[in-house]
Design a protein around this motif. Structure first.
Motif, PDB file in Angstrom:
ATOM      1  N   THR A 130      66.049  75.175  30.445  1.00 49.46           N
ATOM      2  CA  THR A 130      65.600  76.496  31.100  1.00 49.46           C
ATOM      3  C   THR A 130      66.252  78.161  31.032  1.00 49.46           C
ATOM      4  OG1 THR A 130      64.075  75.011  32.014  1.00 49.46           O
ATOM      5  CG2 THR A 130      64.296  77.133  33.600  1.00 49.46           C
ATOM      6  N   ALA A 131      67.591  77.445  30.866  1.00 48.71           N
ATOM      7  CA  ALA A 131      68.970  77.748  32.065  1.00 48.71           C
ATOM      8  C   ALA A 131      69.396  78.756  30.272  1.00 48.71           C
ATOM      9  CB  ALA A 131      70.356  77.571  32.195  1.00 48.71           C
ATOM     10  N   THR A 132      69.066  78.284  28.740  1.00 49.94           N
ATOM     11  CA  THR A 132      68.857  78.810  27.964  1.00 49.94           C
ATOM     12  C   THR A 132      68.066  79.350  27.241  1.00 49.94           C
ATOM     13  OG1 THR A 132      69.961  76.685  26.926  1.00 49.94           O
ATOM     14  CG2 THR A 132      69.089  77.863  25.763  1.00 49.94           C
ATOM     15  N   GLU A 133      66.877  79.302  27.348  1.00 48.06           N
ATOM     16  CA  GLU A 133      65.538  80.468  27.571  1.00 48.06           C
ATOM     17  C   GLU A 133      65.825  81.003  28.387  1.00 48.06           C
ATOM     18  OE1 GLU A 133      60.829  80.863  27.482  1.00 48.06           O
ATOM     19  OE2 GLU A 133      61.786  78.183  28.106  1.00 48.06           O
ATOM     20  N   MET A 134      66.564  81.482  29.910  1.00 46.47           N
ATOM     21  CA  MET A 134      66.361  82.498  30.300  1.00 46.47           C
ATOM     22  C   MET A 134      67.574  83.832  29.346  1.00 46.47           C
ATOM     23  SD  MET A 134      66.668  80.757  34.449  1.00 46.47           S
ATOM     24  CE  MET A 134      67.411  82.192  35.146  1.00 46.47           C
ATOM     25  N   VAL A 135      69.035  82.648  29.363  1.00 45.73           N
ATOM     26  CA  VAL A 135      69.834  83.839  27.773  1.00 45.73           C
ATOM     27  C   VAL A 135      68.940  84.405  27.101  1.00 45.73           C
ATOM     28  CG1 VAL A 135      71.575  83.897  27.435  1.00 45.73           C
ATOM     29  CG2 VAL A 135      71.560  82.642  28.838  1.00 45.73           C
ATOM     30  N   GLN A 136      68.350  83.638  26.163  1.00 48.28           N
ATOM     31  CA  GLN A 136      67.342  83.961  25.174  1.00 48.28           C
ATOM     32  C   GLN A 136      66.218  85.343  25.253  1.00 48.28           C
ATOM     33  OE1 GLN A 136      66.418  80.400  23.509  1.00 48.28           O
ATOM     34  NE2 GLN A 136      67.977  79.494  22.534  1.00 48.28           N
ATOM     35  N   ARG A 137      65.719  84.929  26.675  1.00 48.89           N
ATOM     36  CA  ARG A 137      64.755  85.907  26.676  1.00 48.89           C
ATOM     37  C   ARG A 137      65.202  87.124  27.207  1.00 48.89           C
ATOM     38  NH1 ARG A 137      59.092  82.805  28.074  1.00 48.89           N
ATOM     39  NH2 ARG A 137      58.335  84.480  29.205  1.00 48.89           N
ATOM     40  N   ARG A 138      66.631  87.606  27.621  1.00 49.95           N
ATOM     41  CA  ARG A 138      66.829  88.463  28.500  1.00 49.95           C
ATOM     42  C   ARG A 138      68.599  88.505  28.528  1.00 49.95           C
ATOM     43  NH1 ARG A 138      68.031  89.825  32.569  1.00 49.95           N
ATOM     44  NH2 ARG A 138      67.461  91.751  32.859  1.00 49.95           N
ATOM     45  N   PRO A 139      68.704  90.175  26.958  1.00 47.09           N
ATOM     46  CA  PRO A 139      69.439  90.407  26.597  1.00 47.09           C
ATOM     47  C   PRO A 139      70.407  90.912  28.091  1.00 47.09           C
ATOM     48  CG  PRO A 139      68.092  90.731  25.231  1.00 47.09           C
ATOM     49  CD  PRO A 139      66.810  91.210  26.575  1.00 47.09           C
ATOM     50  N   GLY A 140      71.644  90.607  28.216  1.00 49.65           N
ATOM     51  CA  GLY A 140      72.344  90.895  29.138  1.00 49.65           C
ATOM     52  C   GLY A 140      72.281  89.928  30.539  1.00 49.65           C
TER      53      GLY A 140
END
Length: 302
Positions: free
Chosen positions: A262-272
């Motif tokens: 989930t943490a990985t997907e959070m980074v991938q889905r939102r630049p910044g």
């Protein structure tokens, strides 16, 4: 106690002279009545550089004392509320109202009371969910967000564990020492803490009883939403995807609530979005360790 007229307190850590804090409160509304939202405030009350720190499910605003002190030393006004049903805040008549919509309303009232056009937000667990929802709304005042060990996807097994902890909690203690032993057990995922830190968490997690002894500082009704048959996977990706502010995600190394994927997907889905894994912690890092405090302070103030 009238929190608006409560005296300024002095906090200390060893021989170090530290910043003062003030008690305050604001009145919010639920479906059935008004209720008080209490908070502790650090730093210059006239400062428009405001950071709001919001705690987890069964915690309260004094968890952030060390972080708030460090941020106030950088010139920020730091506001640490007790969510309704916890600490010095009021209680709700209907436990069904202990849910994200009510918490979001309460924190919106608090933001209006604070009066700053923009705020930074630090949220641990439930406090992070509330921050994510508010930051995902159009024209949100949240301009920078730290989310401590929570994400848009909440696995049901971890939610059930949290609910079981609330329902099975020891409610009464005859001494502070016995209460501290209890908290050292149930809050072990917070990480390795000093004796002074465990005592601090314990003292602010209890309310004295008129007949002697202590009870937990929160309304048992906060666990109503986690009762058997009500727990299921929760997805809030729509709020996460709608956010426009930079975000720092902290994840406890062995967290069962913020999964690594989930943490990985959070980074991938939102630049910044940045993510840092905190070793030696589960759900959730206590933000009492100097390295954790330094990480948050440097990211917010850079």
């Amino acid at each position: 106690m009238d929190f608006n007229s409560a005296p300024v307190r002095r906090a200390s850590r060893g021989s170090e002279q530290t910043a003062s804090f003030r008690y305050g409160d604001v009145r919010s509304i639920s479906r059935q009545h008004f209720h008080r939202i209490a908070y502790v405030e650090w730093g210059d009350p006239a400062c428009e550089r405001v950071i709001v720190c919001v705690h987890g499910l069964s915690r309260q605003g004094r968890d952030f004392d060390d972080l708030a002190r460090a941020l106030a030393a950088k010139g920020y006004r730091v506001v640490c509320p007790d969510l309704v049903g916890r600490g010095r805040s009021g209680r709700l008549r209907d436990p069904e109202d202990y849910a994200l919509p009510q918490y979001a309303v309460d924190m919106t009232v608090l933001l209006a009371h604070v009066g700053a056009p923009e705020v930074y937000w630090v949220g641990t667990s439930l406090g992070g969910l509330i921050g994510m929802i508010l930051a995902g709304m159009p024209e949100s005042p949240i301009s920078r967000l730290v989310i401590n060990d929570i994400g848009p996807f909440l696995p049901w097994a971890a939610l059930r564990r949290l609910g079981d902890t609330i329902r099975d909690a020891t409610r009464l203690f005859d001494t502070i020492d016995r209460a501290e032993a209890y908290f050292r057990g149930v809050l072990a995922p917070f990480g390795a803490l000093t004796d002074a830190q465990w005592r601090h968490l314990t003292e602010h997690s209890l309310l004295p009883r008129s007949g002697g002894g202590y009870e937990l500082h929160y309304d048992p009704g906060i666990g109503h939403a986690f009762r058997p048959g009500r727990v299921y996977n929760v997805s809030l990706w729509n709020y996460w995807d709608a956010m426009r502010c930079p975000a720092l995600v902290l994840r406890g190394e062995t967290s069962d609530l913020l999964l690594a994927r989930t943490a990985t997907e959070m980074v991938q889905r939102r630049p910044g979005t940045e993510c840092v894994e905190i070793p030696g912690c589960g759900h959730a890092p206590a933000l009492l360790d100097p390295d954790q405090i330094r990480l948050v302070v440097e990211w917010l103030t850079r």
